[in-house]
Write a protein that holds these residues in place. Sequence first.
Motif, mmCIF file in Angstrom:
data_model
loop_
_atom_site.group_PDB
_atom_site.id
_atom_site.type_symbol
_atom_site.label_atom_id
_atom_site.label_comp_id
_atom_site.label_asym_id
_atom_site.label_seq_id
_atom_site.Cartn_x
_atom_site.Cartn_y
_atom_site.Cartn_z
ATOM 1 N N SER A 1 -29.003 14.838 -43.542
ATOM 2 C CA SER A 1 -29.057 15.775 -42.414
ATOM 3 C C SER A 1 -29.022 15.019 -41.092
ATOM 4 O O SER A 1 -28.345 15.431 -40.144
ATOM 5 C CB SER A 1 -30.320 16.637 -42.494
ATOM 6 N N THR A 2 -29.745 13.898 -41.030
ATOM 7 C CA THR A 2 -29.736 13.081 -39.823
ATOM 8 C C THR A 2 -28.338 12.511 -39.574
ATOM 9 O O THR A 2 -27.853 12.499 -38.434
ATOM 10 C CB THR A 2 -30.753 11.931 -39.929
ATOM 11 N N PHE A 3 -27.694 12.051 -40.625
ATOM 12 C CA PHE A 3 -26.347 11.478 -40.512
ATOM 13 C C PHE A 3 -25.363 12.496 -39.940
ATOM 14 O O PHE A 3 -24.641 12.211 -38.962
ATOM 15 C CB PHE A 3 -25.881 10.993 -41.885
ATOM 16 N N PHE A 4 -25.322 13.685 -40.524
ATOM 17 C CA PHE A 4 -24.384 14.717 -40.051
ATOM 18 C C PHE A 4 -24.758 15.215 -38.652
ATOM 19 O O PHE A 4 -23.879 15.537 -37.846
ATOM 20 C CB PHE A 4 -24.338 15.886 -41.033
ATOM 21 N N SER A 5 -26.047 15.258 -38.370
ATOM 22 C CA SER A 5 -26.496 15.685 -37.037
ATOM 23 C C SER A 5 -26.068 14.691 -35.971
ATOM 24 O O SER A 5 -25.685 15.074 -34.862
ATOM 25 C CB SER A 5 -28.014 15.851 -37.016
ATOM 26 N N ILE A 6 -26.124 13.404 -36.305
ATOM 27 C CA ILE A 6 -25.689 12.372 -35.357
ATOM 28 C C ILE A 6 -24.182 12.446 -35.139
ATOM 29 O O ILE A 6 -23.703 12.278 -34.007
ATOM 30 C CB ILE A 6 -26.110 10.972 -35.864
ATOM 31 N N ILE A 7 -23.434 12.703 -36.213
ATOM 32 C CA ILE A 7 -21.979 12.825 -36.084
ATOM 33 C C ILE A 7 -21.611 13.929 -35.093
ATOM 34 O O ILE A 7 -20.656 13.800 -34.311
ATOM 35 C CB ILE A 7 -21.339 13.086 -37.465
ATOM 36 N N ILE A 8 -22.372 15.029 -35.119
ATOM 37 C CA ILE A 8 -22.094 16.144 -34.199
ATOM 38 C C ILE A 8 -22.766 15.915 -32.843
ATOM 39 O O ILE A 8 -22.167 16.117 -31.785
ATOM 40 C CB ILE A 8 -22.579 17.477 -34.807
ATOM 41 N N GLY A 9 -24.022 15.494 -32.866
ATOM 42 C CA GLY A 9 -24.804 15.411 -31.635
ATOM 43 C C GLY A 9 -24.442 14.259 -30.725
ATOM 44 O O GLY A 9 -24.501 14.397 -29.494
#
Length: 238
Positions: free
Chosen positions: A36-44
């Motif tokens: 979740s952190t990985f995908f959130s960083i990709i977007i954020g």
Amino acid sequence: MLSSYFASEEFLDAIDILKTEIPLAVWETFYVTVLSTFFSIIIGLPLGVLLVAGEKGRILKIPAGLLHALNIIINLLRSVPFLILMIMVFPLTRLIMGTVVGTPASIVPLVIAAFPFIARLVEGSLREINPNIIETAQSMGATPFQIIAKVMLPESVPSLISNATIAITTILGYSAMSGIIGGGGLGKIAINYGYYRYKYLVMAFAVIFLVILVQLFQSIGTYLAAKSDKRLKSAGKK
């Protein structure tokens, strides 16, 4: 009295759950938090860069209306409590994962809840950069992409890592809440046994492992942030 408690059915039952279910729950919590952190960083991360680089008179030429709309969307998503957000994104979760229940399905609401938070953290990190460094890069003819990739992001790496640590521990807390709607992990253990069955010792075990995971992520993040800080390296050489 203490020995009789250790021999009680409640204690033995809690130990049995600790051996059979907690290891899988810890693993589920760990991988859901990391993914979740990985995908959130990709977007954020790109959104945070846009919020800073796209301001008037800065690096990228982005319409003011688009930036304003982006700010509103980020603020709206950040203002919705996570439990309500999980329910609101049920249709999207079902569309992407095929179900709204289970450990993998909890990743979708976690990402939607976390990426606006990460965007603001990235924005804060980039605003800490000395404007003179960016102006120097512009005067040397650097392109907007070069300024972002070779000046802004490298200069803010320690701050970005520190903020990523804050984000991952926040997402870990969110992942525990997802147990209310059928998400797996330690949150599910705490709710199913501690809340529904009044097995408070099991809930205490779940909380202890959550604290351990927080300490693990925090320690790694603090170490990496210190390792990447040029100021600390320079002070060490002196």
